[in-house]
Design an enzyme around this catalytic site. Structure first.
Site, PDB file in Angstrom:
ATOM      1  N   HIS A   1     124.328-141.349  37.355  1.00 32.77           N
ATOM      2  CA  HIS A   1     124.011-142.222  36.292  1.00 32.77           C
ATOM      3  C   HIS A   1     125.216-142.806  35.837  1.00 32.77           C
ATOM      4  O   HIS A   1     126.384-142.156  35.736  1.00 32.77           O
ATOM      5  CB  HIS A   1     123.342-141.131  35.175  1.00 32.77           C
ATOM      6  CG  HIS A   1     121.967-140.853  35.575  1.00 32.77           C
ATOM      7  ND1 HIS A   1     121.940-139.838  36.072  1.00 32.77           N
ATOM      8  CD2 HIS A   1     120.845-141.271  34.927  1.00 32.77           C
ATOM      9  CE1 HIS A   1     120.409-139.634  36.531  1.00 32.77           C
ATOM     10  NE2 HIS A   1     119.831-140.521  35.703  1.00 32.77           N
TER      11      HIS A   1
ATOM     12  N   HIS B   1     112.197-146.926  30.365  1.00 36.37           N
ATOM     13  CA  HIS B   1     112.664-145.494  31.088  1.00 36.37           C
ATOM     14  C   HIS B   1     111.326-144.514  30.514  1.00 36.37           C
ATOM     15  O   HIS B   1     111.642-143.218  30.244  1.00 36.37           O
ATOM     16  CB  HIS B   1     113.955-145.192  30.598  1.00 36.37           C
ATOM     17  CG  HIS B   1     114.337-144.117  31.573  1.00 36.37           C
ATOM     18  ND1 HIS B   1     114.230-142.542  31.503  1.00 36.37           N
ATOM     19  CD2 HIS B   1     115.180-144.148  32.647  1.00 36.37           C
ATOM     20  CE1 HIS B   1     114.785-142.114  32.679  1.00 36.37           C
ATOM     21  NE2 HIS B   1     115.376-142.929  33.450  1.00 36.37           N
TER      22      HIS B   1
ATOM     23  N   ASP C   1     122.074-145.012  37.814  1.00 36.62           N
ATOM     24  CA  ASP C   1     120.688-145.084  37.133  1.00 36.62           C
ATOM     25  C   ASP C   1     121.067-145.441  35.640  1.00 36.62           C
ATOM     26  O   ASP C   1     122.273-144.994  35.035  1.00 36.62           O
ATOM     27  CB  ASP C   1     119.771-144.049  37.090  1.00 36.62           C
ATOM     28  CG  ASP C   1     118.795-144.157  38.235  1.00 36.62           C
ATOM     29  OD1 ASP C   1     119.300-144.761  39.222  1.00 36.62           O
ATOM     30  OD2 ASP C   1     117.949-143.336  38.319  1.00 36.62           O
ATOM     31  N   ASP C   2     120.521-146.068  34.933  1.00 35.81           N
ATOM     32  CA  ASP C   2     120.236-146.327  33.432  1.00 35.81           C
ATOM     33  C   ASP C   2     121.133-147.219  32.763  1.00 35.81           C
ATOM     34  O   ASP C   2     121.206-147.283  31.516  1.00 35.81           O
ATOM     35  CB  ASP C   2     120.247-144.859  32.796  1.00 35.81           C
ATOM     36  CG  ASP C   2     119.173-143.926  33.187  1.00 35.81           C
ATOM     37  OD1 ASP C   2     118.117-144.405  33.742  1.00 35.81           O
ATOM     38  OD2 ASP C   2     119.162-142.860  32.832  1.00 35.81           O
TER      39      ASP C   2
ATOM     40  N   HIS D   1     114.690-150.502  36.976  1.00 33.78           N
ATOM     41  CA  HIS D   1     114.411-149.070  36.596  1.00 33.78           C
ATOM     42  C   HIS D   1     113.504-149.474  35.498  1.00 33.78           C
ATOM     43  O   HIS D   1     113.708-148.197  34.451  1.00 33.78           O
ATOM     44  CB  HIS D   1     115.865-148.202  36.183  1.00 33.78           C
ATOM     45  CG  HIS D   1     115.568-147.190  36.146  1.00 33.78           C
ATOM     46  ND1 HIS D   1     114.810-146.408  36.890  1.00 33.78           N
ATOM     47  CD2 HIS D   1     116.457-145.952  35.657  1.00 33.78           C
ATOM     48  CE1 HIS D   1     114.919-144.790  36.800  1.00 33.78           C
ATOM     49  NE2 HIS D   1     116.135-145.014  36.007  1.00 33.78           N
TER      50      HIS D   1
END
Length: 293
Positions: A261, A169, A114-115, A165
């Site tokens: 992540h 966020h 993620d991210d 995503h």
């Protein structure tokens, strides 16, 4: 300008002086031609400011005409209708695709990151995945994808999948209006599409798991399966690589989607834990698959 009536009027005033009439008429024709050329040049200059191909078209018009080649049968024009998004379930995917097995029919897991993309940790993570011949799913923040399109293209080129995503966020998205949720989801997808060159975006993962019935519906309507997880080692809290590794090992089970992540700041602990976790999974007989899409 009616040159015919002008010549008749001149004849009536000066008598039968055809030579003089011809000279004056020729002069009038030249003047008309010069005026026309001036108007065309002026309009052409204005057009060149609006259309970069104007000068090339003018040059091409001055080339002597050639015999046109035989006309072939025209091809059907491509349809301008946009491709319909693939049909997906709006239920949240937590496990690997049906029937996915590891080597020798053993257990399998799906790794998600993620991210990102992140200029340091995404390339290092990609190098690590390539070393172990593992395919993963990268859940991208829209502005990060826009900022690092070369990394998005590398993710796709190396056989990994893309996941939306959101734009910002916002882990409180589930308490925001539907219009806001839609902007977050589709705005990020647009950025990812542009960065990747149009590669499929298979999933949508709500920040912090803040899904709503509306966000799942919006994502599914645009071909993105809502994506959850089973294994969360808490690497986003930066508790230390050893703690992250232990939690990942304790939670792993057959068919699970694993959350890690590669973006969102300093991911040195996540990377170090993953560096030890991947060979451990291999030693345990796990194979790697993608989440249900």
């Amino acid at each position: 300008m009616k040159t015919g009536s002008w010549e008749q009027e001149l004849h009536s005033k000066r008598g039968s002086r055809p030579g003089a009439v011809a000279v004056v008429a020729a002069a009038g024709t030249v003047a008309v031609g010069l005026l026309t050329a001036f108007v065309q040049a002026s309009s052409g200059a204005a057009a060149s400011e609006k259309h970069p191909g104007w000068e090339q078209s003018v040059r091409a018009s001055r080339v002597p005409a050639q015999a046109a080649p035989p006309r072939s049968r025209p091809e059907a024009a491509p349809s301008s209708r946009p491709k319909a998004p693939r049909k997906v379930s709006r239920t949240i995917s937590h496990h690997v695709e049906r029937g996915a097995k590891g080597a020798g029919g053993g257990p399998s897991v799906a790794l998600t990151l993620d991210d990102g993309p992140h200029p340091e940790w995404t390339p290092r993570t990609l190098d690590l995945l390539r070393r172990y011949h593992i395919k993963a799913t990268f859940c991208l923040i829209g502005p990060n994808a826009e900022r690092y399109p070369q990394l998005v293209k590398r993710i796709v080129a190396e056989g990994h999948r893309l996941c939306d995503h959101s734009v910002d966020h916002d882990t409180g998205m589930d308490h925001k209006p539907v219009a806001y949720q839609k902007r977050q989801i589709l705005g990020a997808k647009k950025m990812i599409d542009k960065a990747s060159g149009g590669a499929p975006v298979y999933y949508y993962r709500a920040p912090g798991g803040a899904f709503t019935p509306d966000s799942r519906r919006i994502a599914a309507r645009h071909g993105m399966r809502p994506l959850g997880w089973v294994v969360d080692p808490g690497d986003w809290q930066r508790p230390g690589a050893e703690v992250i590794l232990r939690h990942a090992q304790e939670q792993t089970e057959d068919g699970a989607v694993i959350l890690f992540h590669d973006g969102g700041g300093d991911r040195s602990e996540s990377y170090e834990a993953l560096r030890q976790f991947l060979p451990w999974l291999k030693d345990q007989g796990y194979g790697f698959a993608f989440p249900k899409a």
